[in-house]
Design a protein around this motif. Structure first.
Motif, short mmCIF file in Angstrom:
data_model
loop_
_atom_site.label_atom_id
_atom_site.label_comp_id
_atom_site.label_asym_id
_atom_site.label_seq_id
_atom_site.Cartn_x
_atom_site.Cartn_y
_atom_site.Cartn_z
N PHE A 1 42.45 4.58 63.38
CA PHE A 1 42.32 4.07 64.75
C PHE A 1 42.57 5.15 65.80
O PHE A 1 42.71 4.87 66.97
CB PHE A 1 43.32 2.92 64.94
CG PHE A 1 42.99 2.00 66.08
CD1 PHE A 1 41.87 1.18 66.03
CD2 PHE A 1 43.79 1.96 67.23
CE1 PHE A 1 41.55 0.33 67.10
CE2 PHE A 1 43.48 1.12 68.29
CZ PHE A 1 42.36 0.29 68.22
N GLY A 2 42.67 6.39 65.35
CA GLY A 2 42.91 7.47 66.31
C GLY A 2 44.38 7.68 66.64
O GLY A 2 44.71 8.40 67.57
N LEU A 3 45.26 7.02 65.87
CA LEU A 3 46.69 7.21 66.12
C LEU A 3 47.17 8.48 65.41
O LEU A 3 46.71 8.78 64.31
CB LEU A 3 47.49 6.01 65.57
CG LEU A 3 47.04 4.62 66.00
CD1 LEU A 3 48.00 3.57 65.43
CD2 LEU A 3 46.99 4.51 67.52
N PRO A 4 48.13 9.18 66.01
CA PRO A 4 48.69 10.36 65.35
C PRO A 4 49.34 9.97 64.03
O PRO A 4 50.20 9.08 64.01
CB PRO A 4 49.74 10.87 66.35
CG PRO A 4 49.30 10.32 67.67
CD PRO A 4 48.68 8.99 67.37
N PHE A 5 48.93 10.61 62.98
CA PHE A 5 49.42 10.24 61.66
C PHE A 5 49.02 11.35 60.68
O PHE A 5 47.94 11.92 60.80
CB PHE A 5 48.79 8.91 61.24
CG PHE A 5 49.38 8.30 59.98
CD1 PHE A 5 50.75 8.29 59.76
CD2 PHE A 5 48.55 7.73 59.01
CE1 PHE A 5 51.28 7.71 58.61
CE2 PHE A 5 49.07 7.16 57.85
CZ PHE A 5 50.44 7.14 57.66
N ALA A 6 49.88 11.61 59.75
CA ALA A 6 49.58 12.62 58.73
C ALA A 6 50.42 12.35 57.52
O ALA A 6 51.52 11.79 57.62
CB ALA A 6 49.89 14.02 59.27
N THR B 1 60.69 13.95 64.64
CA THR B 1 61.00 12.64 65.22
C THR B 1 59.98 11.57 64.84
O THR B 1 60.32 10.42 64.62
CB THR B 1 61.07 12.78 66.75
OG1 THR B 1 62.22 13.56 67.07
CG2 THR B 1 61.15 11.43 67.43
N PHE B 2 58.71 11.96 64.81
CA PHE B 2 57.65 10.95 64.63
C PHE B 2 57.11 10.90 63.20
O PHE B 2 55.99 10.46 62.98
CB PHE B 2 56.53 11.18 65.65
CG PHE B 2 56.97 11.01 67.07
CD1 PHE B 2 57.23 9.75 67.58
CD2 PHE B 2 57.17 12.11 67.89
CE1 PHE B 2 57.66 9.58 68.89
CE2 PHE B 2 57.59 11.95 69.20
CZ PHE B 2 57.85 10.69 69.71
N ARG B 3 57.89 11.39 62.27
CA ARG B 3 57.49 11.28 60.86
C ARG B 3 57.57 9.80 60.47
O ARG B 3 58.63 9.19 60.57
CB ARG B 3 58.39 12.13 59.99
CG ARG B 3 59.86 11.73 59.93
CD ARG B 3 60.66 12.83 59.23
NE ARG B 3 62.03 12.51 58.88
CZ ARG B 3 63.07 12.56 59.70
NH1 ARG B 3 62.91 12.85 60.99
NH2 ARG B 3 64.28 12.31 59.26
N GLY C 1 55.78 15.36 60.68
CA GLY C 1 55.30 15.05 62.01
C GLY C 1 53.83 14.65 61.92
O GLY C 1 53.11 15.11 61.04
N PRO C 2 53.37 13.78 62.85
CA PRO C 2 52.08 13.09 62.67
C PRO C 2 50.86 13.88 63.08
O PRO C 2 49.92 13.32 63.64
CB PRO C 2 52.26 11.86 63.56
CG PRO C 2 53.06 12.40 64.71
CD PRO C 2 54.01 13.39 64.12
#
Lengths: 421, 421, 421, 421
Positions: D272-277, D296-298, D108-109
């Motif tokens: 850019f400040g987007l959720p990400f990991a 879900t957002f992986r 997940g991000p």
């Protein structure tokens, strides 16, 4: 009777002295005597700890002789002659005749220590953490055992630590007459997303004592054993209250013909009310490394001595078993009669139990309390059990005389009538 | 000696019978006898359970008299004359003279049950879950107590359940000579993101027995008490091994003049090796509701009887205390001598302890094992403690005769020399 | 298609690329395109994340406009015009028309973060730790949420940490046709020794997505709400997969007329596949203190922007809802037809679902896999769910054109026939 | 500015809007604009999420182009061209030049999801549950990650569930100048009864952001790595805040020359400040089975796109690194000057940090709050950190212009003087 010191100094956690607020001084078999010399018939018997009565003279003699010989009283887990004698007697009189082959672990001398040892061993042996336990089960209150104990009174007094490592499933009969609760267990085992972590073991009382004399069916137990075998799950019978002859067999599981992987015993195991416990395990499950589970009072030699004497006295043949079964029927008959009378008063009541582990479910804790309070006035010590204390529970000594048994039942019946007419 | 049954039937968890592989039959004060009639001097004494020796005749007499009178042996937590007598004696001879005011809780009769009760009570009283415990601390192995016990042997045998609710901090001296470990504790308490959940209580052995006879400084203990007071944290002294006179005072914390909020005692509390434990608590901490913590053997009347007899015999004045202190100095002197001799052999060794709770740290478990194995050959039962078993530990009966004490020390010294020359 | 880097560098944890081993490059509404230019109809739609289709042009325009304006993209939980617009739109178009009054918490932008926040808030608000969850429930895999997720695949991959703080109960229908599983819940709630710690909350998916399109009955849900109210237990509806119109209403619980205390949404909430989540709570439950639950990406402004655009486009009136319901019937009819055909082949199969959240239970994961693998060959992306993957599950975009819907269904039907004839 | 809806509808958990109670609308690089058109210099930058500034035009262009192409936005963990491009770019520009060989897991991000994945993987890989973490560490607030986070604000808001599976040790410097805190760690590792369960991994921020810009020494880190290797313990560097160039290198651990077994990145990873990991792991540690950890957002394709663009723009050579280091010295010099001035006012203050991760410890949260509140009045957004918020913390964009950097520092210095004169 002087009770001020007791009231002032003992923690508010005390409980039986609230129901029976007298100072007891002496006891013999099924009779207790208080400081004013009043006698009571004892249908409580240490909540199943005094199956052989108070101050059983045969057992006491063995104890006194041992003391007189300067035998080892405390020796951690030293080898002693008393321990060896106990193991040999247990094997010869109990295990061999029943076709059981177990190794023996002496944990700290209480039931909860035995349960902690049993479930920890199961986890180590199977490499899984989960233990399946049942609604209304009671297996002790130290944190490991508490996870398997259903009672909120204890569960809510941990100061904010949730228990872990156990899952509750419905006991036999919990979902009503038509439903076999093992269907649910079996479904969960086969369900990869049902939320039940594959358990290392199931722990069960075949007759639940604290839970309200809930009697599991013999077929149900047999099916439970089969499910455990099929899924490589260990079966632990916690026979701390129902064992040692209470149900009319030495082990409560004998009725069903199941063979547990692990058994816990305590309470009446010493035969004399001494703290004592053991865990029996199939030899291949003995995964303990030296000293991995310890405790100062593991292996209490006075208890080895009295326990061996008890086995020799009562378990050399089946005379005692048959006598317990006979007395159980006496109690059952009278309890049915009392239940019937209660029914006539509009109080739905029913008798249940196995051997001399019997109760009358009167449907409410208030009614049960009225009956037992009146009984105490009339000279009978008897307690309630069940989730609301709605079951009047008879755990009289198995050695009670027929006269005392009948007198106790007479008192109970009269007390019910006095309390509820 | 016949040991096959013992080896076959007892779980591999057995431990002392590995170091001392004989069958013991009798014992008197500081002397054990095995089945072949060989005598041993006992510097182990039930790991601190037999402070008053084996089969102490004064205490045994009280026990035998009680049995002869058909006194209540087991009565759950009934009020009995024996319980009342114990409470009154405890108050009169122990608490009042020391200016202590405590209520008393009788949990299951073992140390671990007492610790479970103590930390649970602390959590309930403070509404916080965390308990601070110390490196090398030992407080029992049931799951609640195990959280506060440092030993990996136990911690790794839970079958995959991590303990919870406790945090370890360095014991006095753990960070080396120059560092007061309480600086770290105090810093963490004041640090909102240090990771230490504000504890309900600190639990400590003032002298760590299993941990290796680690002696906390008296100033350090006093400071610890102050920190607890300042932060509204309860101080629990686990005096199960160090209490009952072992350090030369009834309670080990008397030396430092601290007053714990909660105290646990067990081991020698009965005076006769009987399973027995109590928890002492400041009255305002008695937050238990009736029955919230239970157990079948809470309140063992034979132990009430022997415990009261013990207090009357040994704790009516300070004669016994002074004698223990005197013997402690005898042991300390000899241990220093042995340590010095070891030093000459190139083995860094040092003596430490308080009262008759004393050890020689020989730096390695192998060396310590060599000494104690040789001592057993020579007729002395003595064990090791510490993280690697590197401390030879003397916990002889406090009632040992001067002759036996000197003979035991002679054997130990000779054994060290035989083993390491 | 070049996949070596992907195979070499991405962790073996990858899963969808095993079922659909192509490299996707573009997508529009219900159509995916791979690197070789091949098109697929998408009945998976991000497992419920793309209710409004891929690259929905209305929503994309709002996003591009916002970017063009140099609007705040990331601002922790700053107040921004985008956040305010989202809240106002949510209130005006969703909450007010449904008579709901909720406060809004923006946790980290994923479902599991929302569930962690929801159950933690419930615990804090009620001062109890237990959360009741249901068999086959899926609520995320971070440790707090995992306690409420039934799937062993995740539960057994914690590396030895058992989850804590949740108890599983049977979902509607789990115990068979004749049994209302809430009877069991209600019995346990009233049972003081049943082992169920009084829960802070119940968490439920009204239609279980991962669990196999298990649809709870509307009466059952209403009764569940009543039980919660009667026992002061919070009702949390996890509407992460079933919300945002998937069942034919914005919230899945609208069908039953229940009003949860707490609601979690994520997946399709942004309308564009952007990570986004919120927790809705009755205002009096907002027990959070400032900053007690945080996260870097709480409040993602691009998602505020697209979510508000989505609400305005699709939720200003009931046109969209009715269209979803209509399409749902189209899918249901075809699924029943496929199930009937399967029945003719001797494969017991059944259709179930609500709105456009629909599945065919084909009784075994192997059969389902054969169908979906063949479907992928034929140009349809569709996945399975359920404990054994035995349910072929349709979660196509709600905005799918009728042509694509029918084509997708045609492919599925043909694939089933090809795979199983 | 209209804030009523925000105040009414957003949960009380909101926090930054309390310190900066304005509605922001736009932002460019290091400048924020509120709804009234007022501009602020941003020394907070999303708490380290906006290392490349707000709305970085290079990165935005990549994003807009991708959107225009109808590229996949959301595809669970599908293979996409964007993912492949990210992995290739990461390998070519970051891993290979640094001699690192890692596999990549996209959880997940968010940071907390990455930490949950990292510590779970470590537990699975090593078969041990314990994770060593450090005083003042922050690793997220979902239950698994929370166990490793020191802050009581979060730890006390779990509603009665204690965290488990982690032990805190003192960070570098925590025990004062003269003490190497790793001595304590090493001693505990070697101590069989010290209470430290042998850990699967150590998790550390090389510079603690939330904890107060605590900088671990390079020698200390190297020694920590050595201890981990020697004891078969994994080293996890949580580089979520300190990574992505913040300290003047891409990874913060490069300064020390250590090579972690596992690395977590998030915050500025998307550029850019987007959720990400992502989680990086040595290939042999990739013990995941397919789908064992999901979300879900992986794998957020917009973030793959911007992250790859960021790497190409800033990490193709060392120009950017050197510029960050240069700006870091500018900040350090000015912070030392401010600290010196504070000293003259009798306020003990000191500067610390690495690269552009810098703070002034002013000794008290009150003083720090006065400074930052005044700074906000003067047009500078800057926050505090540390256990009491006693550290004024500069995390300005790494791309800040020299003019804005100097203007921000001027405002800070002036604000300190205004607030404290």
């Amino acid at each position: 009777m002087q009770t001020q010191t007791l009231e002032r100094m003992e923690s508010d956690v005390r409980t039986y002295s609230r129901s029976f607020p007298v100072v007891f001084t002496k006891a013999q078999n099924a009779r207790l005597t208080d400081e004013d010399g009043r006698e009571y018939i004892d249908f409580l018997a240490g909540a199943g700890t005094l199956n052989y009565g108070h101050n059983n003279p045969h057992i006491k003699q063995a104890l006194v002789d041992y003391l007189a010989s300067d035998g080892i009283v405390h020796g951690l887990d030293f080898w002693t002659a008393a321990k060896r004698d106990y193991l040999e007697t247990l094997e010869a009189l109990i295990l061999k005749p029943r076709g059981l082959e177990y190794k023996v672990h002496f944990p700290g001398p209480t039931g909860t220590n035995a349960v902690e040892a049993a479930i920890r061993l199961a986890r180590v042996a199977k490499g899984r953490h989960n233990i399946v336990t049942f609604t209304n089960g009671f297996h002790g209150v130290t944190m490991g055992a508490l996870a398997t104990t259903g009672n909120r009174k204890f569960r809510e007094a941990t100061g904010g630590i949730p228990t872990q490592g156990a899952a509750f499933l419905p006991f036999d009969g919990y979902l009503g007459e038509g439903t076999d609760t093992l269907d649910y267990f079996e479904k969960l085992l086969g369900d990869k997303s049902g939320g039940l972590d594959v358990p290392a073991a199931v722990i069960i009382e075949t007759v639940q004592g604290e839970g309200g004399i809930n009697v599991s069916g013999l077929e149900w137990l047999k099916r439970l054993e089969g499910i455990c075998r099929a899924h490589d799950i260990l079966l632990i019978v916690d026979d701390i209250q129902a064992g040692c002859g209470r149900t009319g067999k030495f082990f409560s599981f004998e009725h069903a013909g199941v063979i547990p992987d692990i058994v816990t015993n305590s309470k009446s195991l010493s035969g004399f009310g001494l703290p004592f416990a053991h865990v029996l395990m199939r030899p291949e499950l003995d995964k303990w490394k030296p000293g991995q589970y310890n405790g100062t009072f593991r292996g209490f030699n006075l208890a080895f001595t009295t326990a061996a004497a008890t086995l020799r006295k009562y378990w050399s043949d089946d005379t005692f078993e048959r006598d317990v079964q006979r007395k159980g029927r006496v109690v059952a008959d009278r309890f049915q009669k009392i239940a019937a009378w209660l029914g006539e008063q509009g109080i739905e009541a029913s008798e249940r139990g196995r051997g001399l582990m019997r109760g009358i479910d009167v449907g409410s804790g208030d009614i049960a309390d009225k009956i037992t309070a009146k009984a105490f006035e009339n000279g009978l010590v008897i307690e309630t059990s069940g989730q609301d204390g709605e079951v009047v529970k008879c755990l009289c000594p198995l050695t009670i005389t027929d006269e005392d048994l009948v007198e106790g039942l007479d008192i109970l019946e009269a007390s019910a009538k006095q309390a509820l007419s």
